[in-house]
Motif scaffolding. Structure first.
Motif, PDB file in Angstrom:
ATOM      1  N   ARG A  64       0.798  -1.240  -0.096  1.00  0.00           N
ATOM      2  CA  ARG A  64       0.185  -0.132  -0.011  1.00  0.00           C
ATOM      3  C   ARG A  64       0.941   1.245  -0.170  1.00  0.00           C
ATOM      4  NH1 ARG A  64      -4.125  -1.952   4.587  1.00  0.00           N
ATOM      5  NH2 ARG A  64      -5.104  -3.667   3.607  1.00  0.00           N
ATOM      6  N   SER A  65       0.426   2.267  -0.740  1.00  0.00           N
ATOM      7  CA  SER A  65       1.156   3.457  -0.794  1.00  0.00           C
ATOM      8  C   SER A  65       0.901   4.342   0.549  1.00  0.00           C
ATOM      9  CB  SER A  65       0.844   4.211  -1.902  1.00  0.00           C
ATOM     10  OG  SER A  65      -0.362   4.754  -1.838  1.00  0.00           O
ATOM     11  N   GLY A  66       1.782   5.336   0.457  1.00  0.00           N
ATOM     12  CA  GLY A  66       1.590   6.427   1.596  1.00  0.00           C
ATOM     13  C   GLY A  66       0.416   7.188   1.591  1.00  0.00           C
ATOM     14  N   SER A  67      -0.493   6.850   0.672  1.00  0.00           N
ATOM     15  CA  SER A  67      -1.893   7.654   1.026  1.00  0.00           C
ATOM     16  C   SER A  67      -2.794   6.808   1.516  1.00  0.00           C
ATOM     17  CB  SER A  67      -2.276   7.640  -0.669  1.00  0.00           C
ATOM     18  OG  SER A  67      -2.749   6.702  -1.143  1.00  0.00           O
ATOM     19  N   SER A  68      -2.511   5.729   2.069  1.00  0.00           N
ATOM     20  CA  SER A  68      -3.127   4.838   2.913  1.00  0.00           C
ATOM     21  C   SER A  68      -2.613   5.189   4.330  1.00  0.00           C
ATOM     22  CB  SER A  68      -3.050   3.230   2.611  1.00  0.00           C
ATOM     23  OG  SER A  68      -3.046   2.707   3.648  1.00  0.00           O
ATOM     24  N   MET A  69      -3.842   5.213   5.246  1.00  0.00           N
ATOM     25  CA  MET A  69      -3.259   5.509   6.530  1.00  0.00           C
ATOM     26  C   MET A  69      -2.724   4.095   7.171  1.00  0.00           C
ATOM     27  SD  MET A  69      -3.772   8.431   7.665  1.00  0.00           S
ATOM     28  CE  MET A  69      -3.485   8.196   9.443  1.00  0.00           C
TER      29      MET A  69
ATOM     30  N   THR B 126       8.526   9.824  19.076  1.00  0.00           N
ATOM     31  CA  THR B 126       7.099   9.617  18.576  1.00  0.00           C
ATOM     32  C   THR B 126       7.387   9.887  17.488  1.00  0.00           C
ATOM     33  OG1 THR B 126       6.090   9.755  21.202  1.00  0.00           O
ATOM     34  CG2 THR B 126       4.561   9.477  19.362  1.00  0.00           C
ATOM     35  N   VAL B 127       6.573   8.849  16.536  1.00  0.00           N
ATOM     36  CA  VAL B 127       6.196   9.089  15.203  1.00  0.00           C
ATOM     37  C   VAL B 127       4.658   8.677  15.104  1.00  0.00           C
ATOM     38  CG1 VAL B 127       6.895   8.695  12.575  1.00  0.00           C
ATOM     39  CG2 VAL B 127       8.764   8.532  14.612  1.00  0.00           C
ATOM     40  N   ASN B 128       4.012   9.624  14.567  1.00  0.00           N
ATOM     41  CA  ASN B 128       2.369   9.406  14.270  1.00  0.00           C
ATOM     42  C   ASN B 128       2.258   9.601  12.720  1.00  0.00           C
ATOM     43  OD1 ASN B 128       1.898   9.944  17.017  1.00  0.00           O
ATOM     44  ND2 ASN B 128       2.392  11.954  17.101  1.00  0.00           N
ATOM     45  N   ALA B 129       1.347   8.644  12.587  1.00  0.00           N
ATOM     46  CA  ALA B 129       0.531   8.839  11.088  1.00  0.00           C
ATOM     47  C   ALA B 129      -0.431   9.820  11.001  1.00  0.00           C
ATOM     48  CB  ALA B 129       0.189   7.333  10.594  1.00  0.00           C
ATOM     49  N   GLU B 130      -0.479  10.829  10.140  1.00  0.00           N
ATOM     50  CA  GLU B 130      -1.562  12.017  10.328  1.00  0.00           C
ATOM     51  C   GLU B 130      -2.118  12.146   9.008  1.00  0.00           C
ATOM     52  OE1 GLU B 130      -0.238  15.454  12.103  1.00  0.00           O
ATOM     53  OE2 GLU B 130       0.740  14.602  13.721  1.00  0.00           O
TER      54      GLU B 130
ATOM     55  N   THR C 260       4.326  18.523  17.720  1.00  0.00           N
ATOM     56  CA  THR C 260       5.487  18.518  18.686  1.00  0.00           C
ATOM     57  C   THR C 260       6.301  17.186  18.483  1.00  0.00           C
ATOM     58  OG1 THR C 260       3.557  17.668  20.333  1.00  0.00           O
ATOM     59  CG2 THR C 260       4.386  19.909  20.244  1.00  0.00           C
ATOM     60  N   ASP C 261       5.532  16.087  17.506  1.00  0.00           N
ATOM     61  CA  ASP C 261       5.993  14.898  17.599  1.00  0.00           C
ATOM     62  C   ASP C 261       6.451  14.864  16.042  1.00  0.00           C
ATOM     63  OD1 ASP C 261       5.855  13.722  19.936  1.00  0.00           O
ATOM     64  OD2 ASP C 261       3.667  13.459  19.698  1.00  0.00           O
ATOM     65  N   TRP C 262       7.311  13.748  15.645  1.00  0.00           N
ATOM     66  CA  TRP C 262       7.639  13.402  14.076  1.00  0.00           C
ATOM     67  C   TRP C 262       6.324  12.972  13.762  1.00  0.00           C
ATOM     68  CZ3 TRP C 262      12.149  14.043  11.637  1.00  0.00           C
ATOM     69  CH2 TRP C 262      13.289  14.458  12.452  1.00  0.00           C
ATOM     70  N   LYS C 263       6.166  13.221  12.444  1.00  0.00           N
ATOM     71  CA  LYS C 263       4.836  12.642  11.712  1.00  0.00           C
ATOM     72  C   LYS C 263       5.035  12.056  10.263  1.00  0.00           C
ATOM     73  CE  LYS C 263       3.166  16.929  10.241  1.00  0.00           C
ATOM     74  NZ  LYS C 263       2.076  18.205  10.014  1.00  0.00           N
ATOM     75  N   ILE C 264       4.306  11.229   9.728  1.00  0.00           N
ATOM     76  CA  ILE C 264       4.218  10.660   8.691  1.00  0.00           C
ATOM     77  C   ILE C 264       3.106  11.147   7.982  1.00  0.00           C
ATOM     78  CG2 ILE C 264       3.930   8.776   7.166  1.00  0.00           C
ATOM     79  CD1 ILE C 264       6.684   8.628   8.313  1.00  0.00           C
ATOM     80  N   VAL C 265       3.180  11.882   6.764  1.00  0.00           N
ATOM     81  CA  VAL C 265       2.157  12.477   5.971  1.00  0.00           C
ATOM     82  C   VAL C 265       2.211  11.685   4.466  1.00  0.00           C
ATOM     83  CG1 VAL C 265       2.037  14.580   7.283  1.00  0.00           C
ATOM     84  CG2 VAL C 265       3.298  14.312   5.420  1.00  0.00           C
ATOM     85  N   SER C 266       1.149  11.853   3.799  1.00  0.00           N
ATOM     86  CA  SER C 266       1.197  11.511   2.368  1.00  0.00           C
ATOM     87  C   SER C 266       1.875  12.709   1.527  1.00  0.00           C
ATOM     88  CB  SER C 266      -0.138  11.203   1.850  1.00  0.00           C
ATOM     89  OG  SER C 266      -1.033  12.102   2.020  1.00  0.00           O
TER      90      SER C 266
ATOM     91  N   VAL D  33       6.987   1.291  -2.876  1.00  0.00           N
ATOM     92  CA  VAL D  33       5.700   2.096  -2.915  1.00  0.00           C
ATOM     93  C   VAL D  33       6.026   3.354  -2.292  1.00  0.00           C
ATOM     94  CG1 VAL D  33       4.195   0.274  -2.899  1.00  0.00           C
ATOM     95  CG2 VAL D  33       4.903   1.226  -0.663  1.00  0.00           C
ATOM     96  N   GLY D  34       5.511   4.591  -2.871  1.00  0.00           N
ATOM     97  CA  GLY D  34       5.831   5.994  -2.374  1.00  0.00           C
ATOM     98  C   GLY D  34       4.679   6.498  -1.727  1.00  0.00           C
ATOM     99  N   GLN D  35       4.797   7.871  -1.830  1.00  0.00           N
ATOM    100  CA  GLN D  35       4.039   8.745  -1.214  1.00  0.00           C
ATOM    101  C   GLN D  35       3.964   8.901   0.404  1.00  0.00           C
ATOM    102  OE1 GLN D  35      -0.280   8.919  -2.272  1.00  0.00           O
ATOM    103  NE2 GLN D  35       0.589   8.060  -4.711  1.00  0.00           N
ATOM    104  N   PHE D  36       5.275   8.861   0.848  1.00  0.00           N
ATOM    105  CA  PHE D  36       5.594   9.041   2.235  1.00  0.00           C
ATOM    106  C   PHE D  36       6.704  10.272   2.562  1.00  0.00           C
ATOM    107  CE2 PHE D  36       5.068   4.460   1.747  1.00  0.00           C
ATOM    108  CZ  PHE D  36       4.096   4.239   2.953  1.00  0.00           C
ATOM    109  N   GLU D  37       6.307  11.231   3.429  1.00  0.00           N
ATOM    110  CA  GLU D  37       6.824  12.043   3.959  1.00  0.00           C
ATOM    111  C   GLU D  37       7.087  12.041   5.628  1.00  0.00           C
ATOM    112  OE1 GLU D  37       7.854  16.737   2.713  1.00  0.00           O
ATOM    113  OE2 GLU D  37       5.616  16.175   2.736  1.00  0.00           O
ATOM    114  N   LEU D  38       8.247  12.060   5.896  1.00  0.00           N
ATOM    115  CA  LEU D  38       8.379  12.034   7.333  1.00  0.00           C
ATOM    116  C   LEU D  38       8.750  13.725   7.745  1.00  0.00           C
ATOM    117  CD1 LEU D  38       8.965  10.809  10.312  1.00  0.00           C
ATOM    118  CD2 LEU D  38      11.335  10.497   9.427  1.00  0.00           C
TER     119      LEU D  38
END
Length: 188
Positions: free
Chosen positions: A29-34, A60-64, A72-78, A94-99
């Motif tokens: 699954r790509s980074g557009s998928s939660m 802490t790394v959150n998927a957002e 205030t934490d690291w986050k993964i976005v599409s 697969v792509g579409q990930f940004e930290l």
């Protein structure tokens, strides 16, 4: 040796890492998928925290999902621009990930970045010609001083801004020369 950089521990910065991952981590699954974002966030957080253990520090790394909110934490976005090349796709990436980092400062943040990049490397997370790492530099202090009614602050801020612009202009070819051709001529 960052101790030699006078403003290093005072000036804030932020890091954004656009990347691709082996599909095995996300079930293809790509980074557009939660689901994919959560899996990648979990892998990065756990491995980076293994490296940070000795320092008594953790992240802490959150998927957002897609957003531009400062956290205030690291986050993964599409990020739809972060995609694998055809060859990387054939090899299961697969792509579409940004930290995206929280607001960073000093040695503690540099240690986090180092451990995160090492963790990503451990799991073969990588970049393609469509993605990479970039840094935002905080100049809010200069902007505030430019708007100040204090003439000394105005002059000092203008000098700093002028020096920064002059430095970038003078070394623009060198700066862009460090990038691959695909990043210099790409649409983004």
């Amino acid at each position: 040796d960052t101790s030699k950089l006078q403003a290093f521990n005072k000036r804030a910065f932020g890091v954004e890492i656009e990347f691709i991952v082996p599909g095995a981590i996300t079930g293809d699954r790509s980074g557009s998928s939660m689901y994919a974002q959560r899996k990648v966030a979990e892998v990065i957080q756990n491995q980076a925290n293994n490296y940070l253990l000795a320092s008594g520090h953790s992240i802490t790394v959150n998927a957002e999902g897609y957003n531009h909110t400062t956290s205030t934490d690291w986050k993964i976005v599409s990020d739809s621009t972060a995609k694998p090349t055809l060859r990387q796709s054939r090899n299961g990436y697969v792509g579409q990930f940004e930290l995206v980092s929280p607001i960073c400062k000093g040695e503690k943040s540099m240690l986090e970045i180092k451990c995160i990049l090492k963790a990503m490397n451990d799991y073969d997370m990588t970049v393609s010609k469509y993605c990479g790492l970039h840094v935002h530099h905080d100049v809010r202090e200069w902007r505030r001083d430019l708007r100040s009614s204090n003439y000394e602050y105005n002059v000092s801020a203008m000098r700093k801004m002028t020096n920064c612009i002059t430095l970038v202009q003078k070394f623009e070819n060198v700066i862009y020369g460090m990038l691959p051709e695909s990043r210099r001529t790409g649409g983004w």
